[in-house]
Motif scaffolding. Structure first.
Motif, PDB file in Angstrom:
ATOM      1  N   UNK A  90     111.093 -41.577  66.068  1.00 44.29           N
ATOM      2  CA  UNK A  90     110.130 -41.746  64.979  1.00 44.29           C
ATOM      3  C   UNK A  90     109.910 -43.227  64.733  1.00 44.29           C
ATOM      4  N   UNK A  91     108.659 -43.635  64.751  1.00 40.28           N
ATOM      5  CA  UNK A  91     108.325 -45.022  64.469  1.00 40.28           C
ATOM      6  C   UNK A  91     107.612 -45.089  63.125  1.00 40.28           C
ATOM      7  N   UNK A  92     107.868 -46.170  62.389  1.00 36.32           N
ATOM      8  CA  UNK A  92     107.251 -46.345  61.093  1.00 36.32           C
ATOM      9  C   UNK A  92     106.530 -47.687  61.060  1.00 36.32           C
ATOM     10  N   UNK A  93     105.362 -47.712  60.448  1.00 32.82           N
ATOM     11  CA  UNK A  93     104.633 -48.975  60.338  1.00 32.82           C
ATOM     12  C   UNK A  93     105.360 -49.941  59.411  1.00 32.82           C
ATOM     13  N   UNK A  94     106.325 -49.472  58.664  1.00 38.71           N
ATOM     14  CA  UNK A  94     107.096 -50.313  57.751  1.00 38.71           C
ATOM     15  C   UNK A  94     108.353 -50.878  58.390  1.00 38.71           C
ATOM     16  N   UNK A  95     108.603 -50.518  59.620  1.00 41.38           N
ATOM     17  CA  UNK A  95     109.788 -51.006  60.333  1.00 41.38           C
ATOM     18  C   UNK A  95     109.579 -52.462  60.750  1.00 41.38           C
ATOM     19  N   UNK A 102     108.730 -54.321  68.841  1.00 43.30           N
ATOM     20  CA  UNK A 102     109.789 -54.267  69.853  1.00 43.30           C
ATOM     21  C   UNK A 102     110.108 -52.819  70.223  1.00 43.30           C
ATOM     22  N   UNK A 103     110.197 -51.961  69.220  1.00 43.89           N
ATOM     23  CA  UNK A 103     110.489 -50.547  69.474  1.00 43.89           C
ATOM     24  C   UNK A 103     109.350 -49.876  70.240  1.00 43.89           C
ATOM     25  N   UNK A 104     108.101 -50.241  69.925  1.00 41.14           N
ATOM     26  CA  UNK A 104     106.970 -49.677  70.655  1.00 41.14           C
ATOM     27  C   UNK A 104     107.010 -50.078  72.121  1.00 41.14           C
ATOM     28  N   UNK A 105     107.365 -51.330  72.390  1.00 43.34           N
ATOM     29  CA  UNK A 105     107.457 -51.789  73.771  1.00 43.34           C
ATOM     30  C   UNK A 105     108.549 -51.033  74.531  1.00 43.34           C
TER      31      UNK A 105
END
Length: 70
Positions: free
Chosen positions: A29-34, A39-42
């Motif tokens: 789970x990715x959050x725009x507030x992270x 880095x996590x998206x990459x």
């Protein structure tokens, strides 16, 4: 353990031999507030690109390729 045992049995290797690499992907789970979102998206995209690498796929009617159906 079952997967390791199956590969070792098929290849007639001792049970101590480890042939399977288990990759535990941690960013489900990715959050725009992270703070580390980019880095996590990459990392996530690199992981998915590796799994779907085109150069290992065969799209010939004479050869089978996992994920290919006629």
């Amino acid at each position: 353990r079952i997967i390791d045992s199956a590969w070792n049995s098929a290849l007639h290797l001792p049970d101590e031999k480890k042939l399977v690499h288990y990759c535990f992907f941690q960013y489900e789970n990715l959050s725009i507030y992270d703070d580390n979102l980019e880095e996590k998206k990459k990392i996530m995209l690199d992981y998915y690109f590796y799994l779907t690498k085109e150069y290992t796929k065969t799209y010939d009617v004479k050869e089978r390729s996992i994920g290919y159906s006629k």
